[in-house]
Design a protein around this motif. Sequence first.
Motif, mmCIF file in Angstrom:
data_model
loop_
_atom_site.group_PDB
_atom_site.id
_atom_site.type_symbol
_atom_site.label_atom_id
_atom_site.label_comp_id
_atom_site.label_asym_id
_atom_site.label_seq_id
_atom_site.Cartn_x
_atom_site.Cartn_y
_atom_site.Cartn_z
ATOM 1 N N LYS A 110 40.135 21.669 72.633
ATOM 2 C CA LYS A 110 38.773 21.942 72.418
ATOM 3 C C LYS A 110 38.808 22.431 70.973
ATOM 4 O O LYS A 110 38.049 22.312 70.114
ATOM 5 C CB LYS A 110 37.657 22.335 73.207
ATOM 6 C CG LYS A 110 37.182 21.476 74.368
ATOM 7 C CD LYS A 110 35.929 22.209 75.064
ATOM 8 C CE LYS A 110 36.514 23.370 75.639
ATOM 9 N NZ LYS A 110 35.317 24.038 76.317
ATOM 10 N N THR A 111 39.863 23.265 70.846
ATOM 11 C CA THR A 111 40.111 24.276 69.747
ATOM 12 C C THR A 111 41.051 24.007 68.793
ATOM 13 O O THR A 111 41.025 24.139 67.481
ATOM 14 C CB THR A 111 40.091 25.705 70.105
ATOM 15 O OG1 THR A 111 41.139 26.021 70.788
ATOM 16 C CG2 THR A 111 38.734 26.228 70.844
ATOM 17 N N THR A 112 42.311 23.500 69.438
ATOM 18 C CA THR A 112 43.333 23.170 68.822
ATOM 19 C C THR A 112 43.670 21.611 68.427
ATOM 20 O O THR A 112 44.263 21.332 67.431
ATOM 21 C CB THR A 112 44.502 23.831 69.596
ATOM 22 O OG1 THR A 112 44.795 23.101 70.627
ATOM 23 C CG2 THR A 112 44.373 25.512 69.665
ATOM 24 N N GLU A 113 43.010 20.696 69.356
ATOM 25 C CA GLU A 113 43.339 19.376 69.087
ATOM 26 C C GLU A 113 44.944 19.147 69.235
ATOM 27 O O GLU A 113 45.376 18.087 68.446
ATOM 28 C CB GLU A 113 42.685 18.689 68.062
ATOM 29 C CG GLU A 113 41.234 18.704 68.157
ATOM 30 C CD GLU A 113 40.508 17.616 67.161
ATOM 31 O OE1 GLU A 113 41.351 16.871 66.613
ATOM 32 O OE2 GLU A 113 39.125 17.897 67.240
ATOM 33 N N SER A 114 45.585 19.948 69.801
ATOM 34 C CA SER A 114 47.149 19.840 70.131
ATOM 35 C C SER A 114 47.376 19.674 71.547
ATOM 36 O O SER A 114 46.639 19.950 72.456
ATOM 37 C CB SER A 114 47.615 21.059 69.480
ATOM 38 O OG SER A 114 47.910 22.115 70.464
ATOM 39 N N TYR A 115 48.747 19.223 71.681
ATOM 40 C CA TYR A 115 49.141 19.210 73.044
ATOM 41 C C TYR A 115 50.104 20.172 73.574
ATOM 42 O O TYR A 115 50.948 20.054 74.364
ATOM 43 C CB TYR A 115 49.855 17.663 73.081
ATOM 44 C CG TYR A 115 49.201 16.399 72.705
ATOM 45 C CD1 TYR A 115 48.211 15.717 73.657
ATOM 46 C CD2 TYR A 115 49.203 15.965 71.511
ATOM 47 C CE1 TYR A 115 47.209 14.814 73.166
ATOM 48 C CE2 TYR A 115 48.455 15.077 71.207
ATOM 49 C CZ TYR A 115 47.445 14.242 71.984
ATOM 50 O OH TYR A 115 46.794 13.247 71.657
ATOM 51 N N GLN A 116 50.329 21.123 72.580
ATOM 52 C CA GLN A 116 51.026 22.137 72.774
ATOM 53 C C GLN A 116 51.306 22.897 74.324
ATOM 54 O O GLN A 116 52.262 23.361 74.756
ATOM 55 C CB GLN A 116 51.278 23.340 71.953
ATOM 56 C CG GLN A 116 51.602 22.608 70.477
ATOM 57 C CD GLN A 116 51.510 23.690 69.273
ATOM 58 O OE1 GLN A 116 51.400 24.997 69.494
ATOM 59 N NE2 GLN A 116 51.983 23.358 68.076
ATOM 60 N N SER A 117 50.221 23.037 74.913
ATOM 61 C CA SER A 117 50.272 23.608 76.082
ATOM 62 C C SER A 117 50.753 22.799 77.250
ATOM 63 O O SER A 117 50.587 23.109 78.449
ATOM 64 C CB SER A 117 48.878 24.073 76.329
ATOM 65 O OG SER A 117 47.651 22.830 76.598
ATOM 66 N N LEU A 118 50.946 21.722 77.020
ATOM 67 C CA LEU A 118 51.243 20.548 78.089
ATOM 68 C C LEU A 118 52.948 20.399 78.427
ATOM 69 O O LEU A 118 53.563 20.622 77.288
ATOM 70 C CB LEU A 118 50.485 19.167 77.917
ATOM 71 C CG LEU A 118 49.260 18.959 77.882
ATOM 72 C CD1 LEU A 118 49.007 17.685 77.321
ATOM 73 C CD2 LEU A 118 48.594 19.378 79.302
#
Length: 247
Positions: A110-118
């Motif tokens: 919601k805040t980063t629009e990235s997939y880095q946490s996955l």
Amino acid sequence: MSFFGKNIKKIRSVKGLSQQAFADIFSLKRGTLGAYEEKRSEPKIDTIIKVANYFSISIDDILTKNITVNQLLSFNEIITTDINQVVKASFTDIPFVNSLNSKMFIDDFKTTESYQSLPLIRMPVTANAPLLAFTVQDLFMVSNEEGLFPGDVVVGESTIADDLIKGDVVTVLANDTLFIRRYNTTDTGYHLLADHINIAPINIPYGTDIHFWKVSYVFLKQYPKFNSKLENQLNQLNTELKRLSLK
């Protein structure tokens, strides 16, 4: 003497090109090419540049190194004899959402629009847009015992609503929820349908913060049923025709 002649002879062998075919590509005479390969003559710099660029080889390598067969094959993005390169070329590392990390992903995206946490899952797929793998967690996309079951993994390409058509299966992130539905619209918003007849559609007004991944690949946990509805209908029709012919 440079390695040019020896290297182009090896290139021809790997690519399956005759001297004449190779010479034709670069507007050379076959005899001239033979002289290069036999080290009786050295090419002009423009010829060296053309050959190096054509086969994606550095000028330094083609002139100063004995290029190996594996190196030549690896210049082709698909064909290689190195098993590590085969795996790399055939598989893609895809961000993976499952029941354990979905809330963390939603909060982060919601805040980063990235997939880095996955975490990443390696799958034999390719795409032109960012991919997202998602584990099916319910029976909402099942109809007549066919469809997506819990444990199946869908892989979707990030897209926008304008590029979707009615009936596309999509992974959707909206209102802090990640889910799978069949895409449709109304005059007032998105009308996202489940395949299961007992599950109500989800209606989301236009203007809502929403993200779509169009499902392009599905990896099934259970063995699929191969009989299609059309095949079943044809079988029923044939049975009825046989019955009528006996009357």
